[in-house]
Design a protein around this motif. Structure first.
Motif, PDB file in Angstrom:
ATOM      1  N   SER A  18     117.392   7.850 126.999  1.00  0.00           N
ATOM      2  CA  SER A  18     118.714   7.290 126.724  1.00  0.00           C
ATOM      3  C   SER A  18     119.661   8.416 126.336  1.00  0.00           C
ATOM      4  O   SER A  18     119.234   9.542 126.072  1.00  0.00           O
ATOM      5  N   GLY A  19     120.957   8.100 126.305  1.00  0.00           N
ATOM      6  CA  GLY A  19     121.946   9.118 125.961  1.00  0.00           C
ATOM      7  C   GLY A  19     121.704   9.741 124.598  1.00  0.00           C
ATOM      8  O   GLY A  19     121.780  10.951 124.422  1.00  0.00           O
ATOM      9  N   GLY A  20     121.362   8.895 123.626  1.00  0.00           N
ATOM     10  CA  GLY A  20     121.113   9.408 122.285  1.00  0.00           C
ATOM     11  C   GLY A  20     119.896  10.311 122.245  1.00  0.00           C
ATOM     12  O   GLY A  20     119.898  11.345 121.573  1.00  0.00           O
ATOM     13  N   MET A  21     118.867   9.936 123.009  1.00  0.00           N
ATOM     14  CA  MET A  21     117.663  10.772 123.049  1.00  0.00           C
ATOM     15  C   MET A  21     117.955  12.109 123.701  1.00  0.00           C
ATOM     16  O   MET A  21     117.488  13.155 123.260  1.00  0.00           O
ATOM     17  N   ARG A  22     118.760  12.061 124.765  1.00  0.00           N
ATOM     18  CA  ARG A  22     119.090  13.322 125.435  1.00  0.00           C
ATOM     19  C   ARG A  22     119.814  14.263 124.487  1.00  0.00           C
ATOM     20  O   ARG A  22     119.526  15.453 124.446  1.00  0.00           O
ATOM     21  N   GLN A  23     120.756  13.693 123.726  1.00  0.00           N
ATOM     22  CA  GLN A  23     121.500  14.564 122.826  1.00  0.00           C
ATOM     23  C   GLN A  23     120.585  15.090 121.726  1.00  0.00           C
ATOM     24  O   GLN A  23     120.723  16.224 121.302  1.00  0.00           O
ATOM     25  N   LEU A  61     110.948  16.938 115.086  1.00  0.00           N
ATOM     26  CA  LEU A  61     112.031  17.298 114.177  1.00  0.00           C
ATOM     27  C   LEU A  61     113.241  16.390 114.366  1.00  0.00           C
ATOM     28  O   LEU A  61     113.912  16.025 113.408  1.00  0.00           O
ATOM     29  N   VAL A  62     113.536  16.044 115.616  1.00  0.00           N
ATOM     30  CA  VAL A  62     114.708  15.203 115.869  1.00  0.00           C
ATOM     31  C   VAL A  62     114.324  13.738 116.033  1.00  0.00           C
ATOM     32  O   VAL A  62     115.126  12.922 116.462  1.00  0.00           O
ATOM     33  N   GLY A  63     113.080  13.414 115.696  1.00  0.00           N
ATOM     34  CA  GLY A  63     112.678  12.017 115.679  1.00  0.00           C
ATOM     35  C   GLY A  63     112.361  11.432 117.039  1.00  0.00           C
ATOM     36  O   GLY A  63     112.592  10.251 117.279  1.00  0.00           O
ATOM     37  N   ILE A  64     111.818  12.253 117.936  1.00  0.00           N
ATOM     38  CA  ILE A  64     111.378  11.736 119.230  1.00  0.00           C
ATOM     39  C   ILE A  64     109.877  11.988 119.313  1.00  0.00           C
ATOM     40  O   ILE A  64     109.415  13.066 118.925  1.00  0.00           O
ATOM     41  N   SER A  65     109.118  11.009 119.807  1.00  0.00           N
ATOM     42  CA  SER A  65     107.671  11.190 119.815  1.00  0.00           C
ATOM     43  C   SER A  65     107.291  12.217 120.879  1.00  0.00           C
ATOM     44  O   SER A  65     107.951  12.350 121.911  1.00  0.00           O
ATOM     45  N   ALA A  66     106.211  12.950 120.600  1.00  0.00           N
ATOM     46  CA  ALA A  66     105.848  14.096 121.428  1.00  0.00           C
ATOM     47  C   ALA A  66     105.466  13.706 122.846  1.00  0.00           C
ATOM     48  O   ALA A  66     105.495  14.542 123.749  1.00  0.00           O
ATOM     49  N   ASP A  67     105.133  12.426 123.070  1.00  0.00           N
ATOM     50  CA  ASP A  67     104.735  12.066 124.440  1.00  0.00           C
ATOM     51  C   ASP A  67     105.938  12.022 125.392  1.00  0.00           C
ATOM     52  O   ASP A  67     105.761  11.905 126.597  1.00  0.00           O
ATOM     53  N   ARG A  68     107.152  12.141 124.852  1.00  0.00           N
ATOM     54  CA  ARG A  68     108.326  12.186 125.735  1.00  0.00           C
ATOM     55  C   ARG A  68     108.500  13.557 126.376  1.00  0.00           C
ATOM     56  O   ARG A  68     109.415  13.757 127.171  1.00  0.00           O
ATOM     57  N   MET A 126     118.792  17.914 123.112  1.00  0.00           N
ATOM     58  CA  MET A 126     119.647  19.104 123.133  1.00  0.00           C
ATOM     59  C   MET A 126     119.698  19.755 121.754  1.00  0.00           C
ATOM     60  O   MET A 126     119.720  20.986 121.639  1.00  0.00           O
ATOM     61  N   ILE A 127     119.714  18.921 120.714  1.00  0.00           N
ATOM     62  CA  ILE A 127     119.735  19.486 119.363  1.00  0.00           C
ATOM     63  C   ILE A 127     118.407  20.192 119.068  1.00  0.00           C
ATOM     64  O   ILE A 127     118.378  21.307 118.550  1.00  0.00           O
ATOM     65  N   ALA A 128     117.302  19.540 119.473  1.00  0.00           N
ATOM     66  CA  ALA A 128     115.989  20.175 119.308  1.00  0.00           C
ATOM     67  C   ALA A 128     115.960  21.506 120.038  1.00  0.00           C
ATOM     68  O   ALA A 128     115.462  22.512 119.517  1.00  0.00           O
ATOM     69  N   MET A 129     116.544  21.523 121.248  1.00  0.00           N
ATOM     70  CA  MET A 129     116.552  22.743 122.042  1.00  0.00           C
ATOM     71  C   MET A 129     117.364  23.828 121.340  1.00  0.00           C
ATOM     72  O   MET A 129     116.978  24.997 121.314  1.00  0.00           O
ATOM     73  N   ALA A 130     118.493  23.412 120.742  1.00  0.00           N
ATOM     74  CA  ALA A 130     119.355  24.382 120.062  1.00  0.00           C
ATOM     75  C   ALA A 130     118.641  25.017 118.872  1.00  0.00           C
ATOM     76  O   ALA A 130     118.947  26.141 118.484  1.00  0.00           O
ATOM     77  N   LEU A 131     117.669  24.291 118.289  1.00  0.00           N
ATOM     78  CA  LEU A 131     116.984  24.807 117.105  1.00  0.00           C
ATOM     79  C   LEU A 131     115.694  25.533 117.453  1.00  0.00           C
ATOM     80  O   LEU A 131     114.994  26.021 116.565  1.00  0.00           O
ATOM     81  N   ALA A 132     115.385  25.613 118.756  1.00  0.00           N
ATOM     82  CA  ALA A 132     114.076  26.129 119.181  1.00  0.00           C
ATOM     83  C   ALA A 132     113.785  27.512 118.617  1.00  0.00           C
ATOM     84  O   ALA A 132     112.664  27.810 118.235  1.00  0.00           O
ATOM     85  N   LEU A 133     114.791  28.385 118.561  1.00  0.00           N
ATOM     86  CA  LEU A 133     114.548  29.755 118.112  1.00  0.00           C
ATOM     87  C   LEU A 133     115.019  29.966 116.677  1.00  0.00           C
ATOM     88  O   LEU A 133     115.114  31.094 116.225  1.00  0.00           O
ATOM     89  N   GLU A 134     115.319  28.873 115.985  1.00  0.00           N
ATOM     90  CA  GLU A 134     115.856  28.939 114.635  1.00  0.00           C
ATOM     91  C   GLU A 134     117.019  29.908 114.537  1.00  0.00           C
ATOM     92  O   GLU A 134     116.958  30.930 113.847  1.00  0.00           O
ATOM     93  N   PRO A 135     118.105  29.601 115.237  1.00  0.00           N
ATOM     94  CA  PRO A 135     119.259  30.505 115.243  1.00  0.00           C
ATOM     95  C   PRO A 135     120.000  30.441 113.916  1.00  0.00           C
ATOM     96  O   PRO A 135     119.806  29.514 113.121  1.00  0.00           O
ATOM     97  N   GLU A 136     120.836  31.447 113.676  1.00  0.00           N
ATOM     98  CA  GLU A 136     121.625  31.483 112.442  1.00  0.00           C
ATOM     99  C   GLU A 136     122.843  30.579 112.559  1.00  0.00           C
ATOM    100  O   GLU A 136     123.317  30.047 111.566  1.00  0.00           O
ATOM    101  N   ILE A 137     123.373  30.468 113.791  1.00  0.00           N
ATOM    102  CA  ILE A 137     124.586  29.677 113.991  1.00  0.00           C
ATOM    103  C   ILE A 137     124.340  28.646 115.092  1.00  0.00           C
ATOM    104  O   ILE A 137     123.738  28.963 116.115  1.00  0.00           O
TER     105      ILE A 137
END
Lengths: 326, 328
Positions: free
Chosen positions: B162-167, B146-153, B170-181
């Motif tokens: 890299s810093g951009g990948m880490r962030q 979803l955030v454009g990182i290949s699954a083997d990572r 984090m965004i992928a993690m924030a969307l894991a449960l499909e939150p409202e906010i």
């Protein structure tokens, strides 16, 4: 894998250097220990023993230093560390192999207990700052500030002399024959209580303090906050996020303290006349028993090296950042 | 805007420390986030933006304490939850499920000793007890894609990214449960400009696809104007102006908003001169009387140091609010 091989090579070189120094030191010492010994034993040493002593200390002038060195190595590989003077004619290897298990068992178990207990208390007191556990801290620090021999003597005075709950000296009841049976083991455990408890008491404060401080530091890291925000259970945040990172310095401290199990127990074994390797070293120093001293030093050096290696391995296992990419 | 509210904050006060040494970091914050909207929160360092984010999620670490106010979350069905009175267990269940956060420190937000896989799946383990291990892994792979990182990572440790990948992780993690906010606390400040653009584009795309509401916190108001629907501007622990993004850009009513706008080059539109704001933000323990901005304000006049201006619509019927004594 490459990392481990590199470390192994590094330790092999260090071990070689340590053994070589161990070989050189008696040869650099002024005076002639064999002469001193011969006069002490007043002619009781026979000529073959004298020859072997001379060879051991490098006093055999007919040999070059190089051939002495190769002889020393070939003896070492055969496990021949020479003959002890104090227990003449028992080989040093045998003296050490009799006393080493006592030290390993007593100090090994107590080091493990104080590490686990101290780290556990440190995790909780660092996580729940301001709880009653914080009150424990000054007490343990105070106890660890007491010089060990004094703590040991007080323990003997109170629990062995005044109340006579525990024996004051020795590793087991002298009326028993050492064997792997219940009466002997229970006697050994019973004799180990007093030295064991005093070791744990004097060592635990360091573990608690180190772990607590690291927990406090790590608790303010962003990833701990993220873990909280993720709604993970408190147990998981505390152990898998905070403690898992905070324990790393303590792990290397623990592995290093394993190295001092063999050598650092001189005081314990002196105070409690415990039949371990420290007591043996103490006697060897008193009796100018150079072969025994040399043997004990060798064992101490090698065990410190082995512990260092263990620390490296444990760290590589626990902290992915120290693993080099293959 | 007629959309229903999803998060309402009213009269929120936060102090750091109590008693004589305590300082007030947030004063009477009233703010509403509507469903599906991107609300920008702008202001200088120390204006209380991050404190607001932490207070809403009850993540304030001591000595921060919420001393008053209400925070209500409105479920899609209409049921309303008082976040400040949730029990610890209810709070744990609420967090990440309904409201997730992307923190500002991209570098330190991931646990260095666990793999990306373990950190993406532990949130699933905690909130979806019935999920099997294989399903969790599949979900983690899906999130990375979803955030454009290949699954083997997934097997990688944070230090290998890299810093951009880490962030992005984090965004992928924030969307894991499909939150409202999703609250984004300066999600791009630690990254270079190119990476900022990429991440923001990804965010816009994801938000259109998954339709969550966003509170976007930054000091970069030019970013907000492009990216958000509505902007609230904070100064000295208060909201001083609140309006639609284009309105703020075209016609800022508070002198501070105007100053902020002139402190950044606009990404589009005609060139303008950068002026900045004279002086520096007030310290929380020495907040000026009246309007906190008056010592730095070029337009301050006689009521400003005396009385605190109220946040209100400048003209009746307008869907914007400003706290300033200047007549509009």
């Amino acid at each position: 894998m490459k990392y481990i091989l590199q470390r192994l090579a590094f330790y092999a070189v260090t071990a070689w250097a340590a053994i070589t120094i161990n070989f050189l030191i008696p040869r650099l010492m002024p005076g002639d220990p064999v002469e001193a010994l011969m006069s002490r034993y007043q002619g009781q040493l026979d000529t073959t023993a004298i020859a072997s002593l001379k060879a051991l200390f490098g006093l055999d002038e007919h040999q070059s230093l190089w051939s002495q060195y190769t002889d020393y190595w070939s003896h070492l590989i055969d496990g021949d560390l020479g003959l002890s003077f104090t227990f003449f004619p028992t080989p040093v290897g045998e003296v050490i192999s009799q006393s080493l298990p006592w030290t390993l068992a007593l100090v090994g178990i107590t080091t493990l207990i104080s590490f686990l207990l101290g780290t556990g208390i440190g995790v909780y007191s660092g996580w729940r700052r301001g709880s009653w556990l914080d009150g424990l801290l000054p007490v343990t620090t105070f106890i660890s500030a007491i010089p060990y021999f004094w703590l040991g003597l007080i323990a003997i005075a109170l629990f062995a002399v005044k109340w006579q709950i525990f024996p004051a000296a020795g590793g087991y009841d002298n009326s028993l024959v050492p064997a792997f049976d219940w009466p002997f083991i229970s006697s050994a455990l019973y004799h180990g209580v007093l030295p064991g408890v005093t070791i744990v008491l004097s060592a635990i404060a360091g573990w608690i303090l180190g772990m607590r401080n690291m927990m406090v530091t790590v608790s303010s890291e962003d990833y701990v906050m993220v873990a909280q925000a993720k709604g993970l259970s408190e147990r998981r945040v505390m152990f898998s996020y905070a403690a898992r990172n905070a324990v790393l310095p303590n792990i290397s401290g623990f592995a290093l303290s394993l190295g001092f199990i063999v050598g650092g127990t001189l005081l314990v074994e002196m105070v409690f006349s415990y039949p371990g390797i420290g007591y043996q070293l103490f006697q060897a120093v008193g009796a100018k028993d150079y072969p025994l001293m040399q043997g004990v030093f060798l064992i101490i050096t090698l065990s410190v090296l082995a512990a260092n290696l263990l620390a490296d391995m444990a760290y590589a296992l626990l902290d992915p950042r120290t693993r080099k990419e293959a | 805007m007629t959309a229903e509210p999803i998060l309402t904050i009213s009269g929120l006060n936060v102090d750091y420390g109590t008693g004589a040494s305590g300082v007030r970091a947030l004063r009477d914050i009233d703010l509403t986030l509507h469903r599906g909207e991107v609300l920008g929160l702008a202001g200088e360092s120390g204006s209380g933006k991050s404190t607001l984010a932490y207070a809403v999620t009850r993540l304030l670490s001591p000595p921060g304490v919420i001393t008053g106010g209400d925070v209500h979350y409105h479920r899609p069905g209409g049921e309303s939850i008082d976040i400040l009175s949730l029990t610890p267990d209810e709070l744990r269940a609420f967090r990440w499920q309904e409201l997730s956060i992307v923190f500002q420190g991209a570098m330190n937000s991931l646990n260095p000793v666990h793999t990306v896989h373990s950190q993406l799946t532990d949130v699933l383990t905690a909130h979806r007890p019935g999920m099997r291990a294989a399903e969790r892994t599949a979900r983690a792979e899906e999130l990375l894609n979803l955030v454009g990182i290949s699954a083997d990572r997934l097997a990688a440790y944070p230090h290998q990214l890299s810093g951009g990948m880490r962030q992005r992780v984090m965004i992928a993690m924030a969307l894991a449960l499909e939150p409202e906010i999703v609250i984004m606390d300066e999600p791009t400040t630690a990254l270079d400009v190119v990476m900022q653009r990429q991440i923001l584009r990804k965010l816009v795309e994801l938000r259109e696809r998954l339709s969550f509401s966003v509170v976007f916190i930054t000091h970069d108001i030019s970013l907000l104007i492009e990216f958000s629907d509505r902007i609230a501007i904070m100064y000295g622990g208060r909201i001083v102006e609140q309006a639609g993004a284009t309105e703020i850009y075209r016609d800022p009513r508070h002198p501070y908003s105007e100053g902020l706008l002139h402190s950044f080059p606009a990404l589009h539109g005609p060139r303008r001169e950068l002026t900045g704001i004279p002086g520096s933000p007030p310290h929380l323990s020495a907040m000026p009387t009246g309007c906190a901005f008056h010592p730095r304000c070029g337009k301050a006049f006689e009521p400003c140091p005396e009385r605190v201006p109220v946040l209100a619509a400048p003209e009746a019927g307008q869907d914007r609010e400003v706290a300033c004594w200047l007549p509009h």
